[in-house]
Write an enzyme that holds these catalytic residues in place. Structure first.
Site, PDB file in Angstrom:
ATOM      1  N   LYS A  54       0.797  -0.639  -0.476  1.00  0.00           N
ATOM      2  CA  LYS A  54       0.123   0.217  -0.046  1.00  0.00           C
ATOM      3  C   LYS A  54       0.428   0.882  -0.157  1.00  0.00           C
ATOM      4  O   LYS A  54       0.489   2.226  -0.581  1.00  0.00           O
ATOM      5  CB  LYS A  54      -1.088  -0.140   0.885  1.00  0.00           C
ATOM      6  CG  LYS A  54      -1.809  -1.112   1.401  1.00  0.00           C
ATOM      7  CD  LYS A  54      -2.957  -0.502   0.331  1.00  0.00           C
ATOM      8  CE  LYS A  54      -4.643  -1.933   0.529  1.00  0.00           C
ATOM      9  NZ  LYS A  54      -5.631  -1.500  -0.457  1.00  0.00           N
ATOM     10  N   SER A 304       1.870  -9.720  -0.174  1.00  0.00           N
ATOM     11  CA  SER A 304       0.995  -8.521   0.417  1.00  0.00           C
ATOM     12  C   SER A 304       1.381  -7.243   1.039  1.00  0.00           C
ATOM     13  O   SER A 304       1.603  -6.288   1.048  1.00  0.00           O
ATOM     14  CB  SER A 304      -0.189  -8.027  -0.229  1.00  0.00           C
ATOM     15  OG  SER A 304      -0.922  -9.499   0.809  1.00  0.00           O
TER      16      SER A 304
END
Length: 315
Positions: A54, A304
């Site tokens: 992110k 991730s």
């Protein structure tokens, strides 16, 4: 149809965010390869700034703000990793950030947001409360809303992860990513299909939050209601922009249950000695559940993020 980031725009985003991110390593495990029957290349975004991919989208979105927008800061709603990423990107840029977080968000993620300088506004743990509270914050402060996933600048930033994978010189047969809101999957699919149209893009998704799978099958956007999975980073419903990208560029979405997610997570801990969060293990769980589909292939898997409360590990 909404406009998609082009390959040139993704490359420009990669150059733009270089000062603010890590170029994360690609790692392998001979033991996991033997179990899977294929060669897996793990792109370790758990080593990224703020511990998750992110950081890329947030850094890109903040870098593209006008001077006028920067004066009033930025705001978002997020259960964790985007919240921390935006707080950090804003602080680095010298601007304020207002982060609406559900009261149920993991404590480790709330602490991260505070440590990066974000101002947390808590709300009830449902999408309506998040959106209503965010609107109140934007009305009060004049901050610019940076959505966690369904936003051109964010998708453009997330797409830089796959760009680094392709720049490594590996000829992937398949690339896999988890899917929640779809920013990482959408960006990965765009970059990969632009560079190598024959590559297969496959997502992993929890059975308890399978709106992307159901939307993909139905060819229409079906929101998730009452998601229930250990993969707390994948509880959000698929965004419209990302749904459109996925319908055009993603080859398949595979679902796994929490037991399979935990087993894959434990495997990475034991064999690779690295910390990942449950959402991160979903693509590997999907691969191991469907091994015959990947036999002999070179498979890239994006790990991730690594923001997990170590006091609440499921094993």
């Amino acid at each position: 149809m909404l406009p998609f980031p082009t390959l040139e725009e993704i490359k420009n985003a990669h150059a733009r965010i270089q000062p603010f991110i890590h170029h994360t390593p690609i790692m392998k495990s001979a033991a996991i390869n033997e179990m899977a029957g294929c060669e897996i290349f793990f792109k370790c975004e758990n080593f990224q700034k703020v511990g998750a991919f992110k950081a890329r989208g947030a850094a890109n979105a903040v870098a593209k703000l006008t001077e006028e927008q920067k004066r009033n800061g930025v705001a978002t709603h997020s259960s964790g990793n985007h919240a921390a990423a935006l707080a950090r990107a804003a602080t680095v840029a010298g601007i304020k950030s207002y982060i609406v977080m559900p009261s149920s968000a993991p404590e480790i993620k709330k602490k991260a947001v505070k440590s990066y300088g974000g101002e947390i506004i808590e709300c009830e743990p449902n999408l309506k409360a998040r959106e209503t509270t965010l609107q109140e914050v934007v009305d009060r402060t004049g901050a610019t809303f940076i959505p966690p996933y369904d936003f051109f600048d964010v998708v453009e930033g997330q797409a830089t992860c796959a760009l680094e994978m392709w720049n490594s010189g590996i000829e992937f047969d398949t690339i896999m990513a988890p899917v929640g809101g779809g920013g990482l999957l959408g960006g990965t699919a765009l970059t990969s299909k632009y560079i190598s149209p024959q590559v297969k893009i496959i997502a992993g998704e929890p059975e308890g939050a399978d709106d992307a799978y159901r939307s993909f099958q139905a060819k229409k956007l079906i929101p998730m209601e009452k998601p229930n999975t250990i993969a707390d980073g994948l509880l959000t419903s698929l965004g419209l922009l990302n749904f459109q990208i996925i319908m055009e560029y993603v080859d398949d979405i595979l679902t796994v249950n929490d037991e399979e997610i935990i087993a894959a997570m434990r495997l990475i801990y034991e064999r690779m000695k690295i910390v990942i969060e449950p959402s991160c293990a979903v693509p590997l769980a999907a691969l191991l559940k469907n091994k015959n589909r990947f036999q002999g292939q070179k498979v890239g898997i994006i790990l991730s993020g690594g923001n997990v409360d170590l006091g609440k590990l499921p094993f």
